[in-house]
Design a protein around this motif. Structure first.
Motif, PDB file in Angstrom:
ATOM      1  N   ALA A  30       0.901  -1.224   0.035  1.00  0.00           N
ATOM      2  CA  ALA A  30      -0.017  -0.071  -0.087  1.00  0.00           C
ATOM      3  C   ALA A  30       0.887   1.278   0.160  1.00  0.00           C
ATOM      4  O   ALA A  30       0.458   2.412  -0.592  1.00  0.00           O
ATOM      5  CB  ALA A  30      -0.886  -0.013   1.287  1.00  0.00           C
ATOM      6  N   LYS A  31       1.923   1.054   0.697  1.00  0.00           N
ATOM      7  CA  LYS A  31       3.221   2.418   0.865  1.00  0.00           C
ATOM      8  C   LYS A  31       3.511   2.592  -0.658  1.00  0.00           C
ATOM      9  O   LYS A  31       3.631   3.909  -0.800  1.00  0.00           O
ATOM     10  CB  LYS A  31       3.990   1.837   1.873  1.00  0.00           C
ATOM     11  CG  LYS A  31       4.419   2.968   2.804  1.00  0.00           C
ATOM     12  CD  LYS A  31       5.364   2.557   4.025  1.00  0.00           C
ATOM     13  CE  LYS A  31       6.507   2.899   4.244  1.00  0.00           C
ATOM     14  NZ  LYS A  31       6.483   4.500   4.539  1.00  0.00           N
ATOM     15  N   LYS A  32       3.787   1.780  -1.422  1.00  0.00           N
ATOM     16  CA  LYS A  32       4.240   1.904  -2.666  1.00  0.00           C
ATOM     17  C   LYS A  32       3.229   2.180  -3.689  1.00  0.00           C
ATOM     18  O   LYS A  32       3.612   2.134  -4.929  1.00  0.00           O
ATOM     19  CB  LYS A  32       4.978   0.399  -3.128  1.00  0.00           C
ATOM     20  CG  LYS A  32       5.939   0.127  -2.565  1.00  0.00           C
ATOM     21  CD  LYS A  32       6.816  -1.261  -2.813  1.00  0.00           C
ATOM     22  CE  LYS A  32       7.799  -1.842  -1.962  1.00  0.00           C
ATOM     23  NZ  LYS A  32       9.018  -0.941  -1.699  1.00  0.00           N
ATOM     24  N   ARG A 166      -2.730  -5.051  14.086  1.00  0.00           N
ATOM     25  CA  ARG A 166      -3.691  -4.224  13.872  1.00  0.00           C
ATOM     26  C   ARG A 166      -3.348  -3.012  13.147  1.00  0.00           C
ATOM     27  O   ARG A 166      -3.836  -2.415  12.381  1.00  0.00           O
ATOM     28  CB  ARG A 166      -4.367  -4.205  15.285  1.00  0.00           C
ATOM     29  CG  ARG A 166      -5.729  -3.566  15.154  1.00  0.00           C
ATOM     30  CD  ARG A 166      -6.457  -3.111  16.464  1.00  0.00           C
ATOM     31  NE  ARG A 166      -6.270  -4.285  17.373  1.00  0.00           N
ATOM     32  CZ  ARG A 166      -6.383  -4.550  18.814  1.00  0.00           C
ATOM     33  NH1 ARG A 166      -6.244  -3.289  19.538  1.00  0.00           N
ATOM     34  NH2 ARG A 166      -6.451  -5.658  19.511  1.00  0.00           N
ATOM     35  N   LYS A 167      -2.130  -2.629  13.889  1.00  0.00           N
ATOM     36  CA  LYS A 167      -1.595  -1.074  13.255  1.00  0.00           C
ATOM     37  C   LYS A 167      -1.141  -1.317  11.706  1.00  0.00           C
ATOM     38  O   LYS A 167      -1.359  -0.228  11.263  1.00  0.00           O
ATOM     39  CB  LYS A 167      -0.409  -1.016  14.387  1.00  0.00           C
ATOM     40  CG  LYS A 167       0.373   0.435  13.913  1.00  0.00           C
ATOM     41  CD  LYS A 167       0.417   1.376  15.070  1.00  0.00           C
ATOM     42  CE  LYS A 167       0.800   2.812  14.469  1.00  0.00           C
ATOM     43  NZ  LYS A 167       0.825   4.037  15.272  1.00  0.00           N
ATOM     44  N   LEU A 168      -0.574  -2.281  11.570  1.00  0.00           N
ATOM     45  CA  LEU A 168      -0.077  -2.345   9.814  1.00  0.00           C
ATOM     46  C   LEU A 168      -1.141  -2.271   9.096  1.00  0.00           C
ATOM     47  O   LEU A 168      -1.359  -1.638   8.146  1.00  0.00           O
ATOM     48  CB  LEU A 168       0.575  -3.965   9.718  1.00  0.00           C
ATOM     49  CG  LEU A 168       1.862  -3.769  10.372  1.00  0.00           C
ATOM     50  CD1 LEU A 168       2.333  -5.285  10.667  1.00  0.00           C
ATOM     51  CD2 LEU A 168       2.926  -3.245   9.458  1.00  0.00           C
ATOM     52  N   ALA A 172      -2.325   0.248   6.382  1.00  0.00           N
ATOM     53  CA  ALA A 172      -2.535  -0.063   4.859  1.00  0.00           C
ATOM     54  C   ALA A 172      -3.730   0.608   4.511  1.00  0.00           C
ATOM     55  O   ALA A 172      -4.027   0.905   3.344  1.00  0.00           O
ATOM     56  CB  ALA A 172      -2.287  -1.545   4.836  1.00  0.00           C
ATOM     57  N   VAL A 173      -4.783   0.512   5.306  1.00  0.00           N
ATOM     58  CA  VAL A 173      -6.154   0.811   5.282  1.00  0.00           C
ATOM     59  C   VAL A 173      -6.310   2.422   4.948  1.00  0.00           C
ATOM     60  O   VAL A 173      -6.764   3.004   3.819  1.00  0.00           O
ATOM     61  CB  VAL A 173      -7.190   0.495   6.011  1.00  0.00           C
ATOM     62  CG1 VAL A 173      -8.508   1.149   5.906  1.00  0.00           C
ATOM     63  CG2 VAL A 173      -7.337  -1.038   6.000  1.00  0.00           C
ATOM     64  N   GLU A 174      -5.387   3.073   5.746  1.00  0.00           N
ATOM     65  CA  GLU A 174      -5.432   4.573   5.369  1.00  0.00           C
ATOM     66  C   GLU A 174      -4.693   5.000   4.271  1.00  0.00           C
ATOM     67  O   GLU A 174      -4.804   5.947   3.725  1.00  0.00           O
ATOM     68  CB  GLU A 174      -4.395   5.150   6.814  1.00  0.00           C
ATOM     69  CG  GLU A 174      -5.284   5.681   7.907  1.00  0.00           C
ATOM     70  CD  GLU A 174      -4.298   6.108   8.959  1.00  0.00           C
ATOM     71  OE1 GLU A 174      -3.173   6.807   8.718  1.00  0.00           O
ATOM     72  OE2 GLU A 174      -5.062   5.830  10.127  1.00  0.00           O
ATOM     73  N   LEU A 175      -4.009   3.750   3.739  1.00  0.00           N
ATOM     74  CA  LEU A 175      -3.080   4.147   2.593  1.00  0.00           C
ATOM     75  C   LEU A 175      -3.646   4.012   1.101  1.00  0.00           C
ATOM     76  O   LEU A 175      -3.578   3.604   0.099  1.00  0.00           O
ATOM     77  CB  LEU A 175      -1.668   3.475   2.462  1.00  0.00           C
ATOM     78  CG  LEU A 175      -0.562   4.229   3.318  1.00  0.00           C
ATOM     79  CD1 LEU A 175       0.676   3.097   3.776  1.00  0.00           C
ATOM     80  CD2 LEU A 175      -0.008   5.328   2.745  1.00  0.00           C
ATOM     81  N   GLY A 176      -5.106   3.231   1.641  1.00  0.00           N
ATOM     82  CA  GLY A 176      -5.941   3.146   0.339  1.00  0.00           C
ATOM     83  C   GLY A 176      -6.274   1.625   0.363  1.00  0.00           C
ATOM     84  O   GLY A 176      -6.984   1.289  -0.555  1.00  0.00           O
ATOM     85  N   ALA A 177      -5.663   0.492   1.134  1.00  0.00           N
ATOM     86  CA  ALA A 177      -6.032  -0.853   1.150  1.00  0.00           C
ATOM     87  C   ALA A 177      -7.424  -1.111   1.549  1.00  0.00           C
ATOM     88  O   ALA A 177      -8.070  -0.207   2.211  1.00  0.00           O
ATOM     89  CB  ALA A 177      -4.967  -1.410   1.650  1.00  0.00           C
ATOM     90  N   THR A 178      -8.076  -2.344   1.118  1.00  0.00           N
ATOM     91  CA  THR A 178      -9.196  -2.616   1.529  1.00  0.00           C
ATOM     92  C   THR A 178      -9.298  -3.951   2.429  1.00  0.00           C
ATOM     93  O   THR A 178      -8.389  -4.733   2.032  1.00  0.00           O
ATOM     94  CB  THR A 178     -10.148  -2.899   0.449  1.00  0.00           C
ATOM     95  OG1 THR A 178     -10.223  -2.020  -0.643  1.00  0.00           O
ATOM     96  CG2 THR A 178     -11.767  -3.259   0.631  1.00  0.00           C
ATOM     97  N   PHE A 179      -9.994  -3.849   3.478  1.00  0.00           N
ATOM     98  CA  PHE A 179      -9.836  -5.212   4.456  1.00  0.00           C
ATOM     99  C   PHE A 179     -11.128  -6.011   4.442  1.00  0.00           C
ATOM    100  O   PHE A 179     -12.255  -5.338   4.481  1.00  0.00           O
ATOM    101  CB  PHE A 179      -9.443  -4.641   5.842  1.00  0.00           C
ATOM    102  CG  PHE A 179      -9.481  -5.906   6.823  1.00  0.00           C
ATOM    103  CD1 PHE A 179      -8.184  -6.689   6.731  1.00  0.00           C
ATOM    104  CD2 PHE A 179     -10.256  -6.318   7.500  1.00  0.00           C
ATOM    105  CE1 PHE A 179      -8.257  -7.750   7.917  1.00  0.00           C
ATOM    106  CE2 PHE A 179     -10.579  -7.523   8.529  1.00  0.00           C
ATOM    107  CZ  PHE A 179      -9.378  -8.154   8.454  1.00  0.00           C
ATOM    108  N   GLN A 180     -11.092  -7.188   4.102  1.00  0.00           N
ATOM    109  CA  GLN A 180     -12.370  -8.105   4.049  1.00  0.00           C
ATOM    110  C   GLN A 180     -12.433  -9.030   5.039  1.00  0.00           C
ATOM    111  O   GLN A 180     -11.167  -9.907   4.920  1.00  0.00           O
ATOM    112  CB  GLN A 180     -12.778  -8.453   2.834  1.00  0.00           C
ATOM    113  CG  GLN A 180     -13.264  -7.092   1.818  1.00  0.00           C
ATOM    114  CD  GLN A 180     -13.828  -7.868   0.638  1.00  0.00           C
ATOM    115  OE1 GLN A 180     -14.450  -9.019   0.722  1.00  0.00           O
ATOM    116  NE2 GLN A 180     -13.723  -7.011  -0.382  1.00  0.00           N
TER     117      GLN A 180
END
Ligand SMILES: Cc1cc2nc3c(=O)[nH]c(=O)nc-3n(C[C@H](O)[C@H](O)[C@H](O)COP(=O)(O)OP(=O)(O)OC[C@H]3O[C@@H](n4cnc5c(N)ncnc54)[C@H](O)[C@@H]3O)c2cc1C
Length: 379
Positions: A30-32, A166-168, A172-180
């Motif tokens: 996500a960072k990349k 949890r923090k990772l 990642a979600v803040e950087l645009g990832a989606t969690f399901q």
């Protein structure tokens, strides 16, 4: 514009499994700038159940490739904390509090000190090495009471796997990832295209720990992974434990102090229980009895909870990670055994680098997927 933005466009990546490996991979992808979807079921996750010891240098395992990976993993932690914006001196997630290690007798302790000093030449992260006499143990951990000396390594650390993942994932979600949340299956079509829950992805990372056979065997692969049950006890004591070092008695039952009186005692290594997650009183009682030999007041500690997780082992105890040669868009990592909190973050970072076609610190050929994931048709 972020590094890698041009390369990353049109790439949709699925990361299945959000233990330490999947969460770190997703964070760095996500960072990349990649578009990342994280899928996680969560039940029995080893990372959330883990004790939290980061101290590979005092291990007497002879596997040099494992040692290289584990030492690199321990060295990588401060960088990971910095990337997450965490303090290196005051964090509930990771803290270099040092490790106190006991051996059966003085001769073995001195032998270990010699090995540790040799290793310090290539791994200065091990920090200061001190033999602590039995009458000085309480200066390090006030509840210890032993007639034996111990070796203290100031670079040893403890990590809360659950808080770290949890923090990772949050970042990642803040950087645009989606969690399901939920259990998913992978499918591969005749053109080697990958689908997770019928959504097509350009790359898929399977970071599913002990569940890799379940995901890959229906697709025609044989996977050399077996589950191992691990149980541990979470205790609460009145003392202020925040800066106490991790205590490693001779044997497998360790005492890991966290902040504000929280102590973890564990863990069991049960090879005959499959994926069972039931806490069992005799094993928990035995662990507490063993830990109390060194720290008698633990007998009076409040038992807050138990944790049970499933470790993943290969038949030769070596971890593996990288691409599946029959399907190069598919990346896997498993077999981290009882040291995956130590090795998991650097493996996750290197998987993200490999997908981004960057050079990695370690050579993936030393941890070959093909030795453990075999296509039955091409065998
Ligand atoms: C009791 C115990 C103590 C330990 N202590 C230490 C220690 O002190 N130091 C150390 O370095 N290591 C320790 N370990 C080892 C370490 O915890 C593991 O090696 C490491 O956490 C493995 O990480 P992982 O990401 O590979 O797998 P896991 O953390 O197991 O994560 C895999 C994830 O994939 C998910 N998943 C599986 N299948 C699917 C599916 N089909 N769909 C969606 N999600 C799926 C699972 O639910 C899980 O959440 C310990 C382990 C245990 C159990």
């Amino acid at each position: 514009m972020k590094e890698g933005k041009i390369v990353t466009q049109n790439q949709e990546i699925a990361v299945v499994g959000a233990g330490i490996v999947g969460a770190t991979t997703a964070f760095y992808l996500a960072k990349k700038g990649y578009s990342v979807t994280i899928y996680d079921e969560g039940t029995g996750q080893a990372t959330a159940a883990a004790a939290g010891i980061i101290c590979p240098w005092l291990s007497q395992r002879r596997n040099k490739k494992w040692y290289h990976l584990a030492a690199s993993g321990a060295k990588f932690y401060p960088e990971l904390m910095t990337d997450l914006g965490e303090s290196l001196t005051d964090s509930a997630i990771y803290q270099q509090v040092g490790t106190l290690l006991f051996k059966k007798n003085e001769k073995l302790l001195l032998k270990l000190e010699k090995l540790a000093k040799e290793r310090r030449e290539t791994a200065p992260e091990i920090g200061d090495l001190t033999i602590v006499a039995s009458d000085q143990l309480h200066d390090y951990v006030p509840i210890l009471n032993s007639s034996q000396a111990a070796l203290f390594a100031s670079g040893g650390a403890r990590v809360d796997g659950e808080l770290l993942t949890r923090k990772l994932i949050e970042q990642a979600v803040e950087l645009g990832a989606t969690f399901q949340q939920g259990k998913v299956a992978l499918t591969i079509d005749a053109e080697n295209q990958l689908f997770v829950q019928s959504k097509k992805y350009t790359q898929v990372v399977l970071a599913v720990g002990a569940w890799l056979p379940e995901l890959l065997e229906p697709l025609g692969f044989t996977v050399d992974i077996r589950p191992q049950k691990g149980q541990l006890l979470c205790l609460d004591i009145p003392e202020e434990t925040t800066n106490w070092p991790v205590v490693m008695p001779d044997g497998e039952k360790d005492i890991i102090p966290f902040n504000n009186g929280k102590i973890i005692v564990g863990a069991t290594h049960e090879n005959d229980k499959g994926y069972d997650l039931t806490p069992t009183a005799p094993e928990l009682k035995l662990m507490l009895a063993e830990a109390s030999e060194l720290a008698p007041s633990l007998k009076q500690a409040i038992q807050v909870s138990t944790k049970v997780g499933t470790r993943a082992y290969t038949s030769d105890f070596s971890p593996f990670f990288g691409q599946v040669s029959e399907c190069p868009q598919l990346y896997v990592a498993s077999g981290l055994g009882s040291s995956g909190l130590t090795t998991g973050p650097i493996i996750g970072k290197m998987l993200a680098q490999a997908i981004h076609q960057e050079e990695t610190e370690l050579d993936f050929a030393d941890y070959p997927v093909a030795d453990y994931v075999v296509d039955r048709e091409n065998k």
